[in-house]
Design a protein around this motif. Structure first.
Motif, PDB file in Angstrom:
ATOM      1  N   PHE A 111     142.800  37.244  81.309  1.00 12.49           N
ATOM      2  CA  PHE A 111     143.110  38.655  81.108  1.00 12.49           C
ATOM      3  C   PHE A 111     142.167  39.512  81.935  1.00 12.49           C
ATOM      4  O   PHE A 111     141.029  39.133  82.216  1.00 12.49           O
ATOM      5  CB  PHE A 111     142.963  39.012  79.621  1.00 12.49           C
ATOM      6  N   SER A 112     142.654  40.670  82.338  1.00 10.57           N
ATOM      7  CA  SER A 112     141.823  41.647  83.026  1.00 10.57           C
ATOM      8  C   SER A 112     142.120  42.996  82.383  1.00 10.57           C
ATOM      9  O   SER A 112     143.287  43.422  82.363  1.00 10.57           O
ATOM     10  CB  SER A 112     142.189  41.628  84.516  1.00 10.57           C
ATOM     11  N   LYS A 113     141.102  43.638  81.808  1.00 13.17           N
ATOM     12  CA  LYS A 113     141.282  44.919  81.093  1.00 13.17           C
ATOM     13  C   LYS A 113     142.392  44.825  80.042  1.00 13.17           C
ATOM     14  O   LYS A 113     143.220  45.734  79.918  1.00 13.17           O
ATOM     15  CB  LYS A 113     141.591  46.050  82.087  1.00 13.17           C
ATOM     16  N   GLY A 114     142.415  43.716  79.320  1.00 12.52           N
ATOM     17  CA  GLY A 114     143.374  43.550  78.234  1.00 12.52           C
ATOM     18  C   GLY A 114     144.777  43.169  78.652  1.00 12.52           C
ATOM     19  O   GLY A 114     145.644  42.966  77.809  1.00 12.52           O
ATOM     20  N   ARG A 115     145.000  43.040  79.971  1.00 14.67           N
ATOM     21  CA  ARG A 115     146.340  42.661  80.439  1.00 14.67           C
ATOM     22  C   ARG A 115     146.307  41.261  81.040  1.00 14.67           C
ATOM     23  O   ARG A 115     145.317  40.873  81.654  1.00 14.67           O
ATOM     24  CB  ARG A 115     146.804  43.625  81.536  1.00 14.67           C
ATOM     25  N   LEU A 116     147.414  40.564  80.923  1.00 15.93           N
ATOM     26  CA  LEU A 116     147.495  39.223  81.486  1.00 15.93           C
ATOM     27  C   LEU A 116     147.464  39.299  83.010  1.00 15.93           C
ATOM     28  O   LEU A 116     148.327  39.934  83.631  1.00 15.93           O
ATOM     29  CB  LEU A 116     148.788  38.531  81.060  1.00 15.93           C
ATOM     30  N   ALA A 117     146.466  38.625  83.613  1.00 18.14           N
ATOM     31  CA  ALA A 117     146.345  38.614  85.073  1.00 18.14           C
ATOM     32  C   ALA A 117     146.844  37.293  85.651  1.00 18.14           C
ATOM     33  O   ALA A 117     147.334  37.248  86.784  1.00 18.14           O
ATOM     34  CB  ALA A 117     144.889  38.833  85.479  1.00 18.14           C
ATOM     35  N   LYS A 118     146.709  36.211  84.866  1.00 16.73           N
ATOM     36  CA  LYS A 118     147.090  34.894  85.384  1.00 16.73           C
ATOM     37  C   LYS A 118     147.520  34.014  84.216  1.00 16.73           C
ATOM     38  O   LYS A 118     146.866  34.023  83.173  1.00 16.73           O
ATOM     39  CB  LYS A 118     145.887  34.270  86.101  1.00 16.73           C
ATOM     40  N   LEU A 119     148.603  33.266  84.406  1.00 17.17           N
ATOM     41  CA  LEU A 119     149.025  32.307  83.384  1.00 17.17           C
ATOM     42  C   LEU A 119     149.463  31.011  84.047  1.00 17.17           C
ATOM     43  O   LEU A 119     150.159  31.025  85.071  1.00 17.17           O
ATOM     44  CB  LEU A 119     150.200  32.854  82.557  1.00 17.17           C
ATOM     45  N   ARG A 120     149.025  29.914  83.475  1.00 17.61           N
ATOM     46  CA  ARG A 120     149.495  28.595  83.884  1.00 17.61           C
ATOM     47  C   ARG A 120     149.987  27.879  82.636  1.00 17.61           C
ATOM     48  O   ARG A 120     149.278  27.864  81.624  1.00 17.61           O
ATOM     49  CB  ARG A 120     148.351  27.778  84.503  1.00 17.61           C
ATOM     50  N   VAL A 121     151.183  27.309  82.687  1.00 18.54           N
ATOM     51  CA  VAL A 121     151.746  26.588  81.555  1.00 18.54           C
ATOM     52  C   VAL A 121     152.142  25.184  82.010  1.00 18.54           C
ATOM     53  O   VAL A 121     152.814  25.028  83.042  1.00 18.54           O
ATOM     54  CB  VAL A 121     152.980  27.316  80.961  1.00 18.54           C
ATOM     55  N   VAL A 122     151.698  24.192  81.250  1.00 19.31           N
ATOM     56  CA  VAL A 122     151.998  22.787  81.544  1.00 19.31           C
ATOM     57  C   VAL A 122     152.683  22.196  80.325  1.00 19.31           C
ATOM     58  O   VAL A 122     152.288  22.491  79.190  1.00 19.31           O
ATOM     59  CB  VAL A 122     150.695  22.002  81.843  1.00 19.31           C
ATOM     60  N   MET A 123     153.721  21.389  80.538  1.00 19.68           N
ATOM     61  CA  MET A 123     154.371  20.719  79.405  1.00 19.68           C
ATOM     62  C   MET A 123     154.873  19.345  79.821  1.00 19.68           C
ATOM     63  O   MET A 123     154.948  19.028  81.005  1.00 19.68           O
ATOM     64  CB  MET A 123     155.494  21.570  78.840  1.00 19.68           C
ATOM     65  N   ASP A 124     155.205  18.547  78.802  1.00 23.77           N
ATOM     66  CA  ASP A 124     155.710  17.186  79.013  1.00 23.77           C
ATOM     67  C   ASP A 124     157.173  17.315  79.432  1.00 23.77           C
ATOM     68  O   ASP A 124     158.094  17.191  78.635  1.00 23.77           O
ATOM     69  CB  ASP A 124     155.547  16.409  77.702  1.00 23.77           C
ATOM     70  N   THR A 125     157.386  17.569  80.731  1.00 17.73           N
ATOM     71  CA  THR A 125     158.710  17.938  81.233  1.00 17.73           C
ATOM     72  C   THR A 125     159.694  16.774  81.205  1.00 17.73           C
ATOM     73  O   THR A 125     160.908  16.991  81.110  1.00 17.73           O
ATOM     74  CB  THR A 125     158.596  18.459  82.676  1.00 17.73           C
ATOM     75  N   PHE A 126     159.205  15.537  81.304  1.00 12.37           N
ATOM     76  CA  PHE A 126     160.120  14.395  81.242  1.00 12.37           C
ATOM     77  C   PHE A 126     160.797  14.348  79.864  1.00 12.37           C
ATOM     78  O   PHE A 126     162.012  14.169  79.750  1.00 12.37           O
ATOM     79  CB  PHE A 126     159.384  13.091  81.537  1.00 12.37           C
ATOM     80  N   ASP A 127     159.988  14.551  78.834  1.00 10.46           N
ATOM     81  CA  ASP A 127     160.516  14.607  77.469  1.00 10.46           C
ATOM     82  C   ASP A 127     161.504  15.776  77.324  1.00 10.46           C
ATOM     83  O   ASP A 127     162.575  15.628  76.731  1.00 10.46           O
ATOM     84  CB  ASP A 127     159.330  14.767  76.504  1.00 10.46           C
ATOM     85  N   LEU A 128     161.161  16.916  77.903  1.00 10.43           N
ATOM     86  CA  LEU A 128     162.053  18.091  77.847  1.00 10.43           C
ATOM     87  C   LEU A 128     163.402  17.789  78.516  1.00 10.43           C
ATOM     88  O   LEU A 128     164.470  18.120  77.975  1.00 10.43           O
ATOM     89  CB  LEU A 128     161.384  19.286  78.530  1.00 10.43           C
ATOM     90  N   VAL A 129     163.353  17.137  79.674  1.00 13.72           N
ATOM     91  CA  VAL A 129     164.592  16.802  80.392  1.00 13.72           C
ATOM     92  C   VAL A 129     165.434  15.836  79.552  1.00 13.72           C
ATOM     93  O   VAL A 129     166.649  16.025  79.394  1.00 13.72           O
ATOM     94  CB  VAL A 129     164.278  16.192  81.780  1.00 13.72           C
ATOM     95  N   GLU A 130     164.803  14.802  78.978  1.00 16.43           N
ATOM     96  CA  GLU A 130     165.565  13.844  78.165  1.00 16.43           C
ATOM     97  C   GLU A 130     166.191  14.523  76.944  1.00 16.43           C
ATOM     98  O   GLU A 130     167.350  14.253  76.613  1.00 16.43           O
ATOM     99  CB  GLU A 130     164.661  12.689  77.720  1.00 16.43           C
ATOM    100  N   GLN A 131     165.435  15.400  76.295  1.00 23.10           N
ATOM    101  CA  GLN A 131     165.991  16.109  75.131  1.00 23.10           C
ATOM    102  C   GLN A 131     167.167  16.994  75.545  1.00 23.10           C
ATOM    103  O   GLN A 131     168.154  17.095  74.820  1.00 23.10           O
ATOM    104  CB  GLN A 131     164.920  16.975  74.468  1.00 23.10           C
ATOM    105  N   THR A 132     167.042  17.613  76.713  1.00 20.37           N
ATOM    106  CA  THR A 132     168.100  18.522  77.170  1.00 20.37           C
ATOM    107  C   THR A 132     169.349  17.743  77.562  1.00 20.37           C
ATOM    108  O   THR A 132     170.476  18.141  77.241  1.00 20.37           O
ATOM    109  CB  THR A 132     167.588  19.370  78.352  1.00 20.37           C
ATOM    110  N   LEU A 133     169.156  16.606  78.250  1.00 23.15           N
ATOM    111  CA  LEU A 133     170.299  15.765  78.621  1.00 23.15           C
ATOM    112  C   LEU A 133     170.931  15.131  77.374  1.00 23.15           C
ATOM    113  O   LEU A 133     172.129  14.856  77.358  1.00 23.15           O
ATOM    114  CB  LEU A 133     169.861  14.648  79.576  1.00 23.15           C
ATOM    115  N   GLY A 134     170.094  14.870  76.367  1.00 24.75           N
ATOM    116  CA  GLY A 134     170.595  14.233  75.148  1.00 24.75           C
ATOM    117  C   GLY A 134     170.634  12.717  75.228  1.00 24.75           C
ATOM    118  O   GLY A 134     171.207  12.065  74.360  1.00 24.75           O
ATOM    119  N   HIS A 135     170.023  12.158  76.278  1.00 24.19           N
ATOM    120  CA  HIS A 135     169.930  10.696  76.378  1.00 24.19           C
ATOM    121  C   HIS A 135     168.699  10.338  77.204  1.00 24.19           C
ATOM    122  O   HIS A 135     168.254  11.131  78.031  1.00 24.19           O
ATOM    123  CB  HIS A 135     171.193  10.094  76.996  1.00 24.19           C
ATOM    124  N   PRO A 136     168.152   9.124  76.994  1.00 29.02           N
ATOM    125  CA  PRO A 136     166.976   8.724  77.764  1.00 29.02           C
ATOM    126  C   PRO A 136     167.332   8.416  79.215  1.00 29.02           C
ATOM    127  O   PRO A 136     168.461   8.043  79.525  1.00 29.02           O
ATOM    128  CB  PRO A 136     166.480   7.467  77.048  1.00 29.02           C
TER     129      PRO A 136
END
Lengths: 144, 144
Positions: A111-136
């Motif tokens: 944050f800079s002066k109370g505002r978001l200046a930078k964000l990085r988000v990481v997630m287990d994307t392989f799991d997300l893709v499998e859940q979205t496809l509905g199959h392994p």
């Protein structure tokens, strides 16, 4: 002691994604915010890098178009002076097909002066893709 | 001010993975350490949940069997009292086929009496799988 910038930001983020109410978040984003959610942008075009307040608000509305948030559980929070990181477990429903998706988001905010200046988000994307496809997806084992 | 527990731990972790030298890390792991690296365990059996010092040292040696670390760049660090989170960009080489792999690790650590009590690691596993396979996986676009 003043409230850490994370908390107002987190509330405004949920308002934007849950209710498409973007006035609060607009006030809490730096004009030149540096934003990246790492993941497969071919499947999820709202992932990837963005620069600037308008581009980020666009992304949040795209996420709101695609998902509803059912549960939101902050498993880990680490606060620095102008930084914060959280590990958040979310349960979502995909608007398209009513599929339930559960995923953990690792968030790193500056944050800079109370505002978001930078964000990085990481997630287990392989799991997300499998859940979205509905199959392994079949994978070879590479381990020695 | 004493050095944060993160730094000694990070040095010992690299010694374990780079040089298979596990004495230092053994002294910095809680006997009952709660450990999880989220990802597809079918392809990478050293991912997943582990409990206890011996199980974690085993995992580190399995990682050492499979990869060499070439570069290690800490992009974000957030320190709490007994907690720390980091976003680390690593370049690895797979021992099996000399393939280069680049990935970001989001790490959330909790220490107790200077020893690691809990670790959670999140990464962009879809990207990791594609890099390991050496070709992209075809995905539909789900976005509205």
């Amino acid at each position: 002691m003043a409230e850490h910038s994370l908390w107002a930001f987190a509330r405004a983020l949920r308002q934007a994604v849950e209710d498409r109410e973007t006035d609060h978040i607009a006030a809490l984003l730096d004009d030149e915010v540096d934003w990246a959610i790492f993941g497969p942008i071919d499947m999820f075009p709202f992932l990837g890098a963005r620069r600037g307040k308008e581009a980020v608000i666009d992304v949040l509305l795209q996420i709101a178009d695609n998902f509803r948030i059912n549960k939101f559980d902050r498993e880990v929070t680490v606060l620095g002076d102008d930084t914060a990181s959280t590990l958040v477990k979310c349960s979502l429903t995909a608007n398209d097909n009513e599929k339930s998706i559960s995923l953990r988001l690792a968030n790193f905010a500056r944050f800079s002066k109370g505002r978001l200046a930078k964000l990085r988000v990481v997630m287990d994307t392989f799991d997300l893709v499998e859940q979205t496809l509905g199959h392994p997806i079949n994978l070879p084992s590479i381990s020695r």
